[in-house]
Write an enzyme that holds these catalytic residues in place. Sequence first.
Site: not given
Length: 450
Positions: A170, A393
């Site tokens: 993180h 995508e």
Amino acid sequence: MGTLNREVPCNLPGDLEVTIQESSMVFPSKQTERKIMFLSNIDKVLNFDVQRLNFFASHQDFPPHIVVDKLKNALADALVHYDFLAGRLKVNSQTGRLEVDCNSAGAGFVVASSSYKLDQIGDLVDPNPAFAQLVHKNKDFLEPGDRPLCVVQLTSFKCGGFAIGFSTSHTAFDGSSFKTFLENLAALAAGKPLVVTPCHDRQLLVARSPPHVSFAHHELLQLDNLRPRFDSGVIGASSEQLDFKIFQLTSDDLKALKERAKSAEGHHSTACITGFNVVTAHVWRCKALSGQDDDPNKSSTILYAVDIRSRLNPPLEKSYVGNAVLTAHATANCKELEEGPLSKLVEIVSEGAKRITDEYARSAIDWGELYNGFPNGEVLVSSWWRLGFADVEYPWGKPRYSCPVVHHRKDIILFFPPLNESEGGVNVLVALPPREMAKFQSLFHKFFLL
């Protein structure tokens, strides 16, 4: 009205029969500069790993072995632009601060396979704990003590579909910057240039000198050292038996909640009536009251993340990489939560985000310089609802579904999108001991139907 709740099916496979075929390191495809990267006071306390999954249907032109090669090469190229991701966390012996040694030690890469077909592992929305087998833990990856900041695992299924699991520190990314990283990774896999040039200057969030704490910051807990205390509070894993339930709210359900908040007597402003605020207010009161010990004066604090990029003066670039989020908080006593109108609770939730101005953000960062402050509250909303990971995508298409790996924690409530995001709505995942879950479920229906 949508399906307001459903139990996570108990017949999900508890073992996905995953076989690790290869584990290796991926290094930057070009030489990068050896340097030390500063971590902000927001970054340094988030020293734990986050696991995310993307599921993909089979693709005739991109069978898993082809995707492995393309993904591996794209990751090597990405590590040139995200050189810190091939580095290692270290503590500066002189300052005691956590920082990143950009030493090109590499990111982890795992190739695996499952004996199941993708449609045999259940509805992907159902947070099966066995999904953890699809993401490799960063700790002691190839050698004892070596902990990459990023490990990517591609697991192929018998049908030709596959999952790509990311385990990242993180300290490396917040949700927004990880989304940008995925967009760049997908572009590189397609042989295209970066979609966004990342901004790595974390000195933009350095504490002031001298630090000036101008707010009380009740949402922060003083720590004894640099590492968060995962054995207590809202971050800690629970040893109790937990029931997992998904509460599904459709777009019509969200509209109904918003209309109820707008129509309350004395409520005139619609600025704070967002989908996130109404759902957060609704689940907050259910969670607080489900564990109530019959004390109406008992206080409850809910936490949720706010992106500060646009709130600073001057604003941070949208391309800023790292953690540009602070924890907003809302506090009320159980009597207010039980008897107050939804509109009031929505306003309390929205005030938590409005509170985070440039000065408030700088004050919180300065608090971290002095006290190593860490988020502190009874319940944390972790929202993956609008991060858009499933919109990325790749050459092999968009993910069939994108989700976090679920942990055994009762005080973290997850918001995430439905399988078909175009339909709108949100899924709310709650994990509670059976008795508390029964009460939460009853309250969820009661307050929804009021």
